[in-house]
Each structure stands twice: as structure tokens, then as C-alpha cells.
Design a protein around this motif. Sequence first.
Motif, PDB file in Angstrom:
ATOM      1  N   MET A 179      76.408  30.205   7.825  1.00 50.74           N
ATOM      2  CA  MET A 179      76.541  31.643   7.613  1.00 50.74           C
ATOM      3  C   MET A 179      77.715  32.173   8.429  1.00 50.74           C
ATOM      4  SD  MET A 179      72.593  33.003   7.478  1.00 50.74           S
ATOM      5  CE  MET A 179      72.187  32.451   9.139  1.00 50.74           C
ATOM      6  N   LYS A 180      78.504  33.043   7.797  1.00 48.92           N
ATOM      7  CA  LYS A 180      79.685  33.563   8.458  1.00 48.92           C
ATOM      8  C   LYS A 180      79.724  35.083   8.340  1.00 48.92           C
ATOM      9  CE  LYS A 180      82.374  29.408   7.350  1.00 48.92           C
ATOM     10  NZ  LYS A 180      83.559  28.873   6.644  1.00 48.92           N
ATOM     11  N   GLU A 181      80.008  35.748   9.455  1.00 47.79           N
ATOM     12  CA  GLU A 181      80.135  37.202   9.418  1.00 47.79           C
ATOM     13  C   GLU A 181      81.466  37.575   8.773  1.00 47.79           C
ATOM     14  OE1 GLU A 181      79.871  41.157  12.299  1.00 47.79           O
ATOM     15  OE2 GLU A 181      79.653  39.138  13.158  1.00 47.79           O
ATOM     16  N   ILE A 182      81.445  38.584   7.922  1.00 48.14           N
ATOM     17  CA  ILE A 182      82.648  39.027   7.215  1.00 48.14           C
ATOM     18  C   ILE A 182      83.491  39.892   8.136  1.00 48.14           C
ATOM     19  CG2 ILE A 182      83.502  40.426   5.298  1.00 48.14           C
ATOM     20  CD1 ILE A 182      80.949  39.633   3.772  1.00 48.14           C
ATOM     21  N   LYS A 183      84.746  39.473   8.326  1.00 48.71           N
ATOM     22  CA  LYS A 183      85.719  40.241   9.099  1.00 48.71           C
ATOM     23  C   LYS A 183      86.931  40.466   8.205  1.00 48.71           C
ATOM     24  CE  LYS A 183      83.503  40.119  13.158  1.00 48.71           C
ATOM     25  NZ  LYS A 183      83.046  41.316  13.884  1.00 48.71           N
ATOM     26  N   ASP A 184      86.785  41.329   7.244  1.00 49.50           N
ATOM     27  CA  ASP A 184      87.816  41.538   6.228  1.00 49.50           C
ATOM     28  C   ASP A 184      87.966  43.040   6.022  1.00 49.50           C
ATOM     29  OD1 ASP A 184      89.301  41.722   3.786  1.00 49.50           O
ATOM     30  OD2 ASP A 184      88.631  39.719   3.232  1.00 49.50           O
ATOM     31  N   ILE A 185      89.191  43.546   6.256  1.00 55.34           N
ATOM     32  CA  ILE A 185      89.381  44.999   6.165  1.00 55.34           C
ATOM     33  C   ILE A 185      89.216  45.510   4.740  1.00 55.34           C
ATOM     34  CG2 ILE A 185      90.902  45.068   8.154  1.00 55.34           C
ATOM     35  CD1 ILE A 185      93.254  45.280   6.282  1.00 55.34           C
ATOM     36  N   ARG A 186      89.198  44.589   3.757  1.00 54.98           N
ATOM     37  CA  ARG A 186      88.983  45.011   2.369  1.00 54.98           C
ATOM     38  C   ARG A 186      87.509  45.280   2.077  1.00 54.98           C
ATOM     39  NH1 ARG A 186      91.686  39.950  -0.511  1.00 54.98           N
ATOM     40  NH2 ARG A 186      90.388  38.962   1.084  1.00 54.98           N
ATOM     41  N   ILE A 187      86.625  44.817   2.951  1.00 56.23           N
ATOM     42  CA  ILE A 187      85.189  44.991   2.746  1.00 56.23           C
ATOM     43  C   ILE A 187      84.641  45.905   3.844  1.00 56.23           C
ATOM     44  CG2 ILE A 187      82.954  43.838   2.620  1.00 56.23           C
ATOM     45  CD1 ILE A 187      84.337  41.366   1.624  1.00 56.23           C
ATOM     46  N   SER A 188      84.203  47.068   3.462  1.00 60.65           N
ATOM     47  CA  SER A 188      83.680  48.020   4.436  1.00 60.65           C
ATOM     48  C   SER A 188      82.270  47.608   4.867  1.00 60.65           C
ATOM     49  CB  SER A 188      83.642  49.424   3.823  1.00 60.65           C
ATOM     50  OG  SER A 188      82.976  50.319   4.690  1.00 60.65           O
ATOM     51  N   ASN A 189      82.027  47.661   6.168  1.00 70.68           N
ATOM     52  CA  ASN A 189      80.671  47.389   6.659  1.00 70.68           C
ATOM     53  C   ASN A 189      79.890  48.686   6.866  1.00 70.68           C
ATOM     54  OD1 ASN A 189      81.955  48.370   8.891  1.00 70.68           O
ATOM     55  ND2 ASN A 189      81.570  46.599  10.200  1.00 70.68           N
ATOM     56  N   GLU A 190      80.438  49.797   6.377  1.00 70.51           N
ATOM     57  CA  GLU A 190      79.736  51.081   6.416  1.00 70.51           C
ATOM     58  C   GLU A 190      78.818  51.144   5.202  1.00 70.51           C
ATOM     59  OE1 GLU A 190      79.920  53.310   8.875  1.00 70.51           O
ATOM     60  OE2 GLU A 190      81.231  51.913   9.929  1.00 70.51           O
ATOM     61  N   VAL A 191      77.676  50.475   5.276  1.00 68.00           N
ATOM     62  CA  VAL A 191      76.795  50.329   4.122  1.00 68.00           C
ATOM     63  C   VAL A 191      75.731  51.419   4.116  1.00 68.00           C
ATOM     64  CG1 VAL A 191      77.166  47.840   4.066  1.00 68.00           C
ATOM     65  CG2 VAL A 191      75.218  48.762   5.320  1.00 68.00           C
ATOM     66  N   VAL A 192      75.174  51.668   2.909  1.00 65.39           N
ATOM     67  CA  VAL A 192      74.047  52.593   2.762  1.00 65.39           C
ATOM     68  C   VAL A 192      73.009  51.916   1.881  1.00 65.39           C
ATOM     69  CG1 VAL A 192      75.452  54.660   3.040  1.00 65.39           C
ATOM     70  CG2 VAL A 192      75.092  53.731   0.749  1.00 65.39           C
TER      71      VAL A 192
END
Length: 548
Positions: A1-14
Amino acid sequence: MKEIKDIRISNEVVSANFQNVPTDLKSKGIYFWFADHEGIETLLELLACKIFDKHYVVHEGKKLFLIYIGTAGTGKKGLSNLNERFKWHLTQKHSYSSIKHGSLSNFRLALSLLLKTKVEGETAAQAVNDFMSQNLYISWMPFENKTLISTEEKDLIKTYFPFINDSHNDKGYKRSQEEYATKSFKELKVKFREQQKGNGSPNPINNQTNMPKASKKMKDINTPQRNQSLTKDDEGCFLIPFTDRDNLHEKVNQYRGLEGSRKMFIFSDDKTKTEIYKIKKGDYRKTGEKERDIYTYFERTDNGRKRHKLISLEMQEKAIKNAILKVCPQDYSPQKQSSNNLMTEKSVYPTPSNRFKTLSEIDFKSMEGKPKLLILPCSDDKLKGGTLEKRQNYFQSDLAGLREKRFLMAKEKSLVYLPAIERYSKARLYGDLKDLILKVIDQNHLHVLFISGLYGVLRFDDHIINYNLRVVNGFGEEGNVLITQSILSYCKSENIPESNIFCFLSPDYFRVIEQNQFGLLNSWESGGRGYQTVWHNRERLKDFLNQL
């Protein structure tokens, strides 16, 4: 498992509820679906294989796993937006009509199959809604450029392999259903479609059963009627004329006798004989044998686009209406071209050596305190990375049409931006002179423009993406004139006299603005090979900047 560190994918989830989607989210873009741990376990339960790349973001201390990526605004009309897309996914009813005609959200269909519920009806829709609100999360990233959105979506899928994305998922295609969850899921969906087609029911699958076995689908191949013949020229080659509006795949399949491995050349049917669909190495393109011969060659893809479409785009970009496809035997030697119609690049374009301006010919003293313009080439090697901040480029309105066509031809495009002088800071010609260039810009009234394979022409501070598109044979006659006129209009608005315009451009770049009526001169000095020439001109450019 790898944490996503990509500025194209926002981690501001709802949480996946339409009430959490902003009403003013009206832009195009890319959206992302995540599942919590319980949701993942539920979705994988039915599949024969439960293995997939569990990339995740962290939200309020818990891991949320990426399971699906989609886009808004990339359809034929490009009218959809993120808000409408989320509404479709989050609130759509599972009506008989939507399932029968395939208009039910693919994501909702996937959840119905994986949750082992019926697909049609209010109960099915409510089961999906409940699962979404309890176990799924969403985020999004607004973007406006339709072409870039599609390119980035494919790249993101090929990077993170969300298992419900069964398109563009290379890992899902290459592995069997026992080796990867995507293949297991795709076989489940194929079985659903086959049984649905067989009995007309929207609920043909008993989702309580085990995963169905893979079924290989036979393709229906309609062999074209190749009822026309061709005559050979003096060199034993066939010449096939076509236009920029023709589908070259269909054109080729009108003729018989072209089987087997062949060498091919494509060039304009005029005095210039401009080469089309040229390759970087070698002088010809080559077809294969049997299923990979010329009859299938132009229907296959390069970088995601069918070859016949790439050729039509290039012809339209270069304002070439009529062209010739030259099909030769495998033992044909391109060196024997003295008598054929294919001309070399040097015979098409005049060398710029007779339009040369040495440093000794420049009156630096007379330019003191006056505006000056330096025109440089872009760089093949570009600095990666950047920010999502996008600013209006100086020439955006003047070159909008040209840039739209070039975007379709470009490879490896990104959605992050850097100023042009930063993006090109790895250029061998001027990369390590960046600080000196900025100093002269700031202190000595210097303007700097770049000739760019993607953008046409740029100011040094225009924000640009990372891309891969070379300047080869210019931008077509109309494009070259448009770029040159844009540069001269810039000079007029900035009060830069023609005598104060200086180009340090290799021949490929100088041809873009080498219009006799404008009289622009070049200070690039040819000589030596490859890096030696670049290094020599780098030293001359450094001297030029120091004397300003």
C-alpha cells in the motif's frame, strides 16, 4: 500500500453525498472515488481475485483507497461539469430504460454488480446510495483544457490502477482474472452484458453466484473489397495520392497487391515535397507481415491516436491539401532518391547561413537604454513539476487556434505550470545562463521570447505545462507567418525596432520566422557536430548578454 503524493489528486475529500458537492462547481475536471477499509472488503468479496494496487489518501486519520477516476467535460460537446457529473453518479435512478440503453452510470453499475444486488429498480438504487454514503468518498480537481484532462486521466489510471477503471488500465489488461482484481471485475461486467443481451432482462445475473469464467470474444472482421490495382513507378514503388480529408486506412484498403513488409514515405504533392509523419531516426516507416501489414498499419495507434488521424492533423496543421503515400519493397534503399519525388529537408528549405549576423556587426553602444528582443528556442529537456496556478499567456488570443491543433499532437502533457524560462532551464544552450538572462531583462531593457513546439511563441514569464513536441519543418506556411506576425506585433507594442531583434536559433527554429518580407537575421553559427555547435553558440550567447 502506498500513500498518494500527487498534486493532481486532491486529498480534500468529502463523504459521497450530493449535498456535499458545491453548487458552484461548474468547471470541467477530473474526479476521484475512494473507499474506506470496510468498503474495499465488501467490493472485493465477489471477485475471484482480490489483489489490486491499494493507493490511498489519509482523511481524518484513516486510509481511503482510490477505486475509480473519471472526467467531466470531455464528451463530444464538452458541456458537462463536475457538479453535473457527481449528480449523475450520486442520484441517478436505476430505471429499466437506462440499463437497457446503457445510460446508467458505469460506476453505479459496477457497484450494483459488486454489491450482489439486483441492477434495476428503486431497491437497487437505494442499496448503491446507502453504500456510497456509508463507505465512499469523493474529491475533484478542476481543469479547463479538454485535451489535457483526457491525457491526465489516462496517465493517472496507468499510474495508480484503480481497479474499477477497466479502460486504460494496463495492469488489468495484461494479467489474468486470477492475478488482478480489475480483470476479475471486467469479466463480471462482460458476463452481465452478454446475458442481458441474451434475454433482454436488466437483471440477468444472479450476483450470489461465484465469479464467472473468462470468455474470449471473437472479433468480427469485415475484409474490405480491394478491387483497385496500382502500377509501379521506375523504382518499383506504388504511389497512392490522398487528401487531408481522406482516411488513409480506408484509402489503402481500396488497392490490392500491397501485402507483406514494406517501406513507406509520405510527402506533399507539390513542389516542396514536404515530408509528413516523419520519424526521428531513419528515412522511412516500415510495415510488418500478415496482420500487421499496410492494410492495418494506419488504423493502429501512436500515443493513443490512430495513425491516419495523426497524418490528417499534421497535413491540416501544415496547410497541405494533397499528399502522396509511396509504398516500396523491403529491399528499396532510400539513398537512391535522386530520381524519386521525395526531397530531403535541405532541398525544401534554404539554409539560414546567408542571413547571418555576427556579434561584431552589432552596435551595442547605440542600443544602450533602448528596448531589445532576444528570441531563443525551447528545450527538448524540460524541468518537471510545477504548480496548479495557471496564468494567461501573452499570445494566447493571437495563437489560440494554432495551439489547439498543436495540443492534439503533443505527447506526455502535464497539468502543472512553470514560467517558460524555468521550464526550459535544462536547455544546453542557455540553461546555466538563466540568472544572467534574468539580470539583463531586469537591468538592460531586454525582452526574451521562445519559439515553442507546443505554444508557437512565448514570453519568458508565460506559465506553461511540461510537454513533448518538437519543432520539425515549422508550423506550416500559415502558422509560421502567424507566429512571425505575432512577434512583430509584440515588438511594435513594446517599441522595439527591427534592428534590435536578435535570434539565437538553430535552423529548424529559424525557419519558423524566416520570412523574407520581414528581414529578420539570425546569430546562430553553424559548425561542428551536435553538442559542439550548441556549446559554441552558448559561449557566443553569453558574450552577447554580457555586452548588452
